[in-house]
Design a protein around this motif. Structure first.
Motif, PDB file in Angstrom:
ATOM      1  N   TYR A  80       0.811  -1.218   0.000  1.00  0.00           N
ATOM      2  CA  TYR A  80       0.000   0.000   0.000  1.00  0.00           C
ATOM      3  C   TYR A  80       0.848   1.274   0.000  1.00  0.00           C
ATOM      4  O   TYR A  80       0.316   2.360   0.179  1.00  0.00           O
ATOM      5  CB  TYR A  80      -0.929   0.006   1.216  1.00  0.00           C
ATOM      6  CG  TYR A  80      -2.033  -1.026   1.125  1.00  0.00           C
ATOM      7  CD1 TYR A  80      -3.255  -0.705   0.521  1.00  0.00           C
ATOM      8  CD2 TYR A  80      -1.853  -2.321   1.616  1.00  0.00           C
ATOM      9  CE1 TYR A  80      -4.266  -1.649   0.432  1.00  0.00           C
ATOM     10  CE2 TYR A  80      -2.858  -3.262   1.527  1.00  0.00           C
ATOM     11  CZ  TYR A  80      -4.060  -2.928   0.935  1.00  0.00           C
ATOM     12  OH  TYR A  80      -5.062  -3.863   0.830  1.00  0.00           O
ATOM     13  N   ALA A  81       2.166   1.119  -0.189  1.00  0.00           N
ATOM     14  CA  ALA A  81       3.056   2.276  -0.029  1.00  0.00           C
ATOM     15  C   ALA A  81       2.639   3.446  -0.925  1.00  0.00           C
ATOM     16  O   ALA A  81       2.542   4.584  -0.472  1.00  0.00           O
ATOM     17  CB  ALA A  81       4.496   1.866  -0.327  1.00  0.00           C
ATOM     18  N   ASP A  82       2.368   3.122  -2.200  1.00  0.00           N
ATOM     19  CA  ASP A  82       2.032   4.189  -3.140  1.00  0.00           C
ATOM     20  C   ASP A  82       0.760   4.909  -2.705  1.00  0.00           C
ATOM     21  O   ASP A  82       0.681   6.131  -2.688  1.00  0.00           O
ATOM     22  CB  ASP A  82       1.844   3.585  -4.538  1.00  0.00           C
ATOM     23  CG  ASP A  82       2.403   4.495  -5.618  1.00  0.00           C
ATOM     24  OD1 ASP A  82       2.789   5.628  -5.288  1.00  0.00           O
ATOM     25  OD2 ASP A  82       2.436   4.061  -6.788  1.00  0.00           O
ATOM     26  N   GLU A  83      -0.223   4.110  -2.312  1.00  0.00           N
ATOM     27  CA  GLU A  83      -1.499   4.684  -1.906  1.00  0.00           C
ATOM     28  C   GLU A  83      -1.362   5.495  -0.608  1.00  0.00           C
ATOM     29  O   GLU A  83      -2.032   6.503  -0.414  1.00  0.00           O
ATOM     30  CB  GLU A  83      -2.516   3.555  -1.706  1.00  0.00           C
ATOM     31  CG  GLU A  83      -3.922   3.983  -2.019  1.00  0.00           C
ATOM     32  CD  GLU A  83      -4.952   3.016  -1.489  1.00  0.00           C
ATOM     33  OE1 GLU A  83      -5.919   3.497  -0.888  1.00  0.00           O
ATOM     34  OE2 GLU A  83      -4.782   1.788  -1.653  1.00  0.00           O
ATOM     35  N   LEU A  84      -0.494   5.022   0.282  1.00  0.00           N
ATOM     36  CA  LEU A  84      -0.302   5.736   1.553  1.00  0.00           C
ATOM     37  C   LEU A  84       0.324   7.111   1.326  1.00  0.00           C
ATOM     38  O   LEU A  84       0.027   8.059   2.039  1.00  0.00           O
ATOM     39  CB  LEU A  84       0.558   4.905   2.508  1.00  0.00           C
ATOM     40  CG  LEU A  84      -0.132   3.689   3.124  1.00  0.00           C
ATOM     41  CD1 LEU A  84       0.876   2.786   3.835  1.00  0.00           C
ATOM     42  CD2 LEU A  84      -1.240   4.110   4.085  1.00  0.00           C
ATOM     43  N   VAL A  85       1.187   7.214   0.320  1.00  0.00           N
ATOM     44  CA  VAL A  85       1.759   8.526  -0.007  1.00  0.00           C
ATOM     45  C   VAL A  85       0.716   9.385  -0.706  1.00  0.00           C
ATOM     46  O   VAL A  85       0.471  10.527  -0.309  1.00  0.00           O
ATOM     47  CB  VAL A  85       2.994   8.406  -0.933  1.00  0.00           C
ATOM     48  CG1 VAL A  85       3.514   9.785  -1.294  1.00  0.00           C
ATOM     49  CG2 VAL A  85       4.080   7.608  -0.270  1.00  0.00           C
ATOM     50  N   ALA A  86       0.086   8.825  -1.729  1.00  0.00           N
ATOM     51  CA  ALA A  86      -0.882   9.610  -2.515  1.00  0.00           C
ATOM     52  C   ALA A  86      -2.009  10.123  -1.624  1.00  0.00           C
ATOM     53  O   ALA A  86      -2.469  11.249  -1.777  1.00  0.00           O
ATOM     54  CB  ALA A  86      -1.433   8.761  -3.655  1.00  0.00           C
ATOM     55  N   GLY A  87      -2.442   9.282  -0.668  1.00  0.00           N
ATOM     56  CA  GLY A  87      -3.555   9.652   0.201  1.00  0.00           C
ATOM     57  C   GLY A  87      -3.275  10.880   1.043  1.00  0.00           C
ATOM     58  O   GLY A  87      -4.198  11.592   1.452  1.00  0.00           O
ATOM     59  N   LEU A  88      -2.004  11.151   1.295  1.00  0.00           N
ATOM     60  CA  LEU A  88      -1.660  12.298   2.145  1.00  0.00           C
ATOM     61  C   LEU A  88      -2.121  13.619   1.518  1.00  0.00           C
ATOM     62  O   LEU A  88      -2.450  14.567   2.218  1.00  0.00           O
ATOM     63  CB  LEU A  88      -0.147  12.345   2.397  1.00  0.00           C
ATOM     64  CG  LEU A  88       0.404  11.198   3.249  1.00  0.00           C
ATOM     65  CD1 LEU A  88       1.920  11.192   3.211  1.00  0.00           C
ATOM     66  CD2 LEU A  88      -0.098  11.311   4.684  1.00  0.00           C
ATOM     67  N   ASP A  89      -2.145  13.640   0.177  1.00  0.00           N
ATOM     68  CA  ASP A  89      -2.582  14.868  -0.496  1.00  0.00           C
ATOM     69  C   ASP A  89      -4.061  15.138  -0.251  1.00  0.00           C
ATOM     70  O   ASP A  89      -4.517  16.268  -0.392  1.00  0.00           O
ATOM     71  CB  ASP A  89      -2.337  14.756  -2.011  1.00  0.00           C
ATOM     72  CG  ASP A  89      -0.858  14.691  -2.320  1.00  0.00           C
ATOM     73  OD1 ASP A  89      -0.065  15.199  -1.500  1.00  0.00           O
ATOM     74  OD2 ASP A  89      -0.495  14.117  -3.368  1.00  0.00           O
ATOM     75  N   ALA A  90      -4.799  14.083   0.081  1.00  0.00           N
ATOM     76  CA  ALA A  90      -6.242  14.240   0.290  1.00  0.00           C
ATOM     77  C   ALA A  90      -6.560  14.427   1.772  1.00  0.00           C
ATOM     78  O   ALA A  90      -7.683  14.207   2.198  1.00  0.00           O
ATOM     79  CB  ALA A  90      -6.978  13.017  -0.274  1.00  0.00           C
ATOM     80  N   LEU A  91      -5.578  14.811   2.562  1.00  0.00           N
ATOM     81  CA  LEU A  91      -5.810  15.014   3.992  1.00  0.00           C
ATOM     82  C   LEU A  91      -5.450  16.447   4.413  1.00  0.00           C
ATOM     83  O   LEU A  91      -4.563  16.663   5.235  1.00  0.00           O
ATOM     84  CB  LEU A  91      -4.977  14.018   4.810  1.00  0.00           C
ATOM     85  CG  LEU A  91      -5.429  12.562   4.771  1.00  0.00           C
ATOM     86  CD1 LEU A  91      -4.435  11.668   5.499  1.00  0.00           C
ATOM     87  CD2 LEU A  91      -6.819  12.406   5.379  1.00  0.00           C
ATOM     88  N   PRO A  92      -6.160  17.436   3.870  1.00  0.00           N
ATOM     89  CA  PRO A  92      -5.825  18.814   4.225  1.00  0.00           C
ATOM     90  C   PRO A  92      -6.073  19.113   5.706  1.00  0.00           C
ATOM     91  O   PRO A  92      -5.530  20.078   6.236  1.00  0.00           O
ATOM     92  CB  PRO A  92      -6.751  19.644   3.331  1.00  0.00           C
ATOM     93  CG  PRO A  92      -7.877  18.731   2.983  1.00  0.00           C
ATOM     94  CD  PRO A  92      -7.288  17.359   2.932  1.00  0.00           C
ATOM     95  N   GLY A  93      -6.869  18.268   6.355  1.00  0.00           N
ATOM     96  CA  GLY A  93      -7.160  18.494   7.775  1.00  0.00           C
ATOM     97  C   GLY A  93      -6.097  17.928   8.709  1.00  0.00           C
ATOM     98  O   GLY A  93      -6.273  17.927   9.923  1.00  0.00           O
TER      99      GLY A  93
END
Ligand SMILES: [Zn+2]
Ligand SMILES: [Zn+2]
Length: 854
Positions: free
Chosen positions: A220-233
């Motif tokens: 899930y490494a790629d998704e774990l990095v990409a997901g950070l962009d969708a966490l502005p909070g």
């Protein structure tokens, strides 16, 4: 004559309890309300079905049950509690749960020391801390309590483990692991801090070879990095730490054939566009090709062995990255060559002390013209430097090497000359792939999560070892694999469970023959990876949780905890959430929409610790000043994201403030006003009434804004204090009847509501005194009335030719004409413009007047 609790002597007050203000005794008030709240489990109960109100899930990180709340807990939970109460008052359906991260090493250490079984020790600590939390008045829904060391919970760890095993997300391999001799167990990479154990700051971690269970988090490494962009909070700091930890690099693999042999060296490079400038290869000292050369050449063998030792020391020094950077770059030529597959050139193969086996492929191509470190290395060893990237435009002027930019154009690169770096990276990767000597790839720094622990007090891993069938999973209907209760804890090495024959000896679920149970237990970070889902359905005995419950409550709206969890818990739980999503249990990919990391509580500039003797106990503070004053101080003393230096004087100050509020609210005139049923007549307010209500509504506006945004609870509480000062200053007028009973009641009722998130005990008491309907924490949060909060006059700075001359006061509703007249009429302004002509008057409404004069 009596002394009031601020020490002032009230000489002429008649000694009659009905006409005297009362003394603030938090011990009595708080005991009374705690008893009522404890007897009313429905008070803070969440409703997982309502659609009438929007849901709000506020969560503080669950504590390890050490037996004592510390001030860091008090701060964390006071923040969460204020928010929960505020959201209830805003009409939300709030879930505010609490639980216990109850497995872990301290229970085993306590068992050794006091001869108390870990389970007993842990459960009694939980009882003690639950008592403290109730005493603090935290608004938890105790029907959702989760205790991770109980089989009702950990059986689902085992269930998840089996599901992950079926999906190849769990595997077993022999590997070098971090070993803490004091913990006598393996640690995950995330649990090694500065080269030492995260629990034992002075104990260096050793490397050992062991068979271990791993979770394939790298899938899930790629998704774990990409997901950070969708966490502005989430705080940027936390997202950056996770990004760096996961360490995603886009690049390519390229194979270099070793000249005169059948071996090849695969390098990983992020700059394949510079490959025509590669003038050497460098291998890690433990690389397979290094070993091959070493077997034929004693000098290479010796050099490699020395470098392995250097790297081992760097690894054990703690900050491996820093240690490697500090390392004097050192290399040895092997006497061998490899062929650059693009240019056909032969380049020398070196071994180098700064190339690590476990990053990338353990081999790099060295391009000194376009890389800082390679440049340094080439200069030192007189290796050729070949420039293959030019600036895109001449205007960039002459360049100095190394030239690192990726905005250039390829030169000296055969058929690829003239391409931009970006396009060359794609074309060269594609060329390598179609010719079978490389391909584009993405690599990560993140490693799989080693979860085996050679400890007793953790979740048993649900696997058995059969001589015939190998590793066999325990079937679901045999879960939970129970931890044996009676066990002797010793300091012998190896898993304690291995010394319990009734646990170890079992039958193979596959062949029915004799088999041995796995004796490792799971890392306790497994427990905390998904506990917040269990809160939504804590009593469920047939599943970890019902999907409908989780769908209702998730994602968590606000998660609150320490920044020290930025890597460990907060990466693991993001991984676990994705695993559960792929199992079809939930639909969200992230556990929490917003994350808040509060600062530490320190004392005299240092972290509180027993060894420094600077620990402040919440129990002491409560005994002296009450729970309200303690928690309100924790919010008042610093913005919540900053460190808070605990000052007992400050707690005493808050206690005096609450005492003052109580005295004002129980003064005879306030008591009289409490019985009125009339609302204030807003069309017939005296100037003093207007002034008091203006301050009230400004305070309401400020606190509401802060809860919704920046969470500066310290300034919220300061605003309440200012408001109370104004009320207090009007004491004489209130007593003489110049403030109507309706306004007095309105003031105290709203003050009570404003205090409710911060000082819940006192708020409950005042609510009762003023005859408030129902529970104060379910009363709608007050609305600021702009007609009341608006100032009568506003102050407008007046400038002459851009320079501030004076500030004039004008009625708030002034027209531009009135403002202009007021500015021109001001004496200071007049003296400044005397004898000049006003060419222009610029008015920024409400903000500024600028006179342009000649
Ligand atoms: Zn340790
Ligand atoms: Zn078998």
């Amino acid at each position: 004559m009596i002394a009031s609790d601020d020490g002032a002597i009230r000489a002429n007050a008649p000694e009659n309890s009905d006409t005297l203000p009362q003394r603030y005794t938090p011990a009595d008030i708080e005991a009374k309300w705690q008893q009522r709240w404890d007897a009313d489990p429905a008070l803070y109960a969440a409703d997982a079905t309502t659609t009438a109100r929007p849901k709000y899930y506020v969560l503080e990180m669950l504590p390890y049950p050490s037996g004592q709340l510390h001030m860091g807990h008090v701060r964390n939970y006071s923040i969460g509690d204020a928010l929960a109460r505020y959201m209830w008052m805003r009409g939300f359906n709030v879930l505010h749960p609490m639980g216990w991260d109850a497995f872990g090493l301290p229970a085993e250490n306590a068992a050794l020391k006091n001869n108390t079984p870990p389970r007993e020790w842990t459960l009694s600590n939980i009882a003690a801390m639950r008592r403290q939390m109730r005493r603090m008045g935290f608004s938890y829904d105790w029907s959702t309590e989760v205790t991770t060391c109980l089989p009702e919970y950990y059986r689902w760890n085992q269930w998840f483990f089996l599901r992950m095993f079926e999906r190849d997300l769990v595997y077993r391999k022999k590997s070098k692991v971090n070993w803490c001799s004091l913990c006598a167990t393996v640690l995950a990479n995330e649990q090694v801090v500065d080269g030492c154990c995260w629990r034992h700051e002075d104990t260096p971690v050793e490397l050992r070879d062991l068979e271990q269970w791993f979770f394939r988090i790298t899938k899930y490494a790629d998704e774990l990095v990409a997901g950070l962009d969708a966490l502005p909070g989430w705080p940027e700091k936390v997202r950056t730490m996770q990004r760096n930890w996961i360490g995603r690099s886009e690049g390519a693999y390229v194979d270099f054939e070793v000249v005169g042999g059948s071996a090849k060296v695969t390098v990983f490079t992020t700059r394949i566009d510079t490959i025509f400038g590669a003038t050497s290869l460098q291998l890690a000292p433990e690389h397979a090709v290094t070993k091959l050369f070493a077997s034929e050449d004693a000098a290479v063998a010796q050099a490699a062995a020395a470098m392995v030792e250097q790297q081992k020391q760097a690894r054990e020094s703690g900050d491996m990255g820093a240690a490697m950077n500090d390392l004097e770059k050192h290399g040895v030529f092997t006497g061998r060559y490899a062929t650059n597959p693009f240019s056909g050139e032969k380049i020398p193969i070196w071994i180098a002390n700064y190339v690590l086996l476990d990053y990338g492929t353990g081999a790099i191509m060295s391009v000194p013209a376009h890389d800082e470190r390679d440049y340094e290395f080439a200069k030192k060893y007189d290796i050729p430097i070949v420039q293959v990237i030019e600036p895109a435009t001449q205007s960039d002027g002459p360049i100095t090497l190394p030239y690192i930019s990726e905005d250039g154009i390829l030169s000296n690169s055969g058929p690829f000359t003239g391409l931009t770096c970006e396009s060359a990276q794609k074309k060269l990767s594609a060329h390598a792939e179609s010719n079978g000597f490389g391909k584009a790839t993405i690599i990560f720094r993140l490693k799989d999560w080693g979860v085996s622990r050679q400890r007793y007090w953790g979740t048993p891993i649900p696997m058995v070892h059969c001589e015939k069938d190998g590793i066999v999973p325990v079937p679901d209907d045999q879960l939970p694999v129970l931890l044996p209760d009676q066990i002797e804890i010793t300091q012998q090495g190896g898993s304690p469970l291995g010394r319990v024959p009734t646990f170890v000896n079992t039958t193979c679920p596959k062949c029915g023959g004799p088999a041995r149970r796995e004796t490792d237990t799971m890392d306790t970070f497994v427990d905390s990876s998904w506990y917040f889902y269990r809160y939504t359905d804590a009593q469920n005995s047939t599943a970890a949780f019902g999907p409908a419950r989780a769908a209702y409550w998730f994602p968590i709206d606000q998660y609150i905890g320490g920044v020290e969890h930025a890597i460990l818990h907060l990466i693991y739980s993001r991984f676990w959430t994705r695993v559960m999503r792929d199992l079809g249990l939930i639909t969200n990919s992230e556990p929490a929409t917003r994350l808040f990391t509060q600062g530490m509580v320190i004392k005299d500039g240092a972290k509180m610790s027993k060894s420094k003797g600077n620990v402040i106990s919440p129990d002491d503070m409560i005994a002296r000043y009450g729970a309200d004053a303690t928690r309100m101080y924790a919010l008042f003393a610093a913005p919540p994201d900053r460190d808070l230096d605990w000052q007992e004087d400050g707690v005493a100050g808050i206690s005096r403030f609450l005492s003052r509020v109580y005295r004002l609210a129980t003064s005879p005139v306030a008591k009289q006003a409490a019985s009125t049923t009339i609302a204030p007549d807003l069309n017939n307010l005296t100037p003093l009434e207007q002034k008091l209500l203006r301050k009230l509504h400004q305070t309401i506006a400020k606190i509401s804004l802060d809860f919704d945004g920046r969470w500066h609870f310290n300034t919220c509480i300061a605003a309440i204090m200012e408001f109370v000062n104004e009320v207090s200053a009007a004491d004489a007028e209130m007593n003489s009847g110049s403030v109507s009973a309706a306004v007095i009641k309105d003031i105290f009722t709203n003050l009570t509501l404003l205090l409710a998130p911060f000082a819940p005990f006192l708020a409950a008491e005042l609510w009762e005194i003023f005859g408030g309907a129902g529970v104060v924490f379910r009363t709608p949060w007050p609305q600021s009335n702009p007609n009341l909060s608006r100032e009568d006059t506003i102050e407008v700075p007046v400038q002459v030719n851009g320079k501030l001359v004076n500030v004039v006061a004008v009625p708030a509703a002034s027209t531009e004409d009135t403002i202009r007249e007021a500015a021109l009429a001001d004496a200071k302004v007049q003296s400044r413009i005397e004898g000049k002509s006003v060419a222009k008057v610029i008015i920024v409404p409400g903000k500024l007047v600028n006179l342009v004069v000649k």
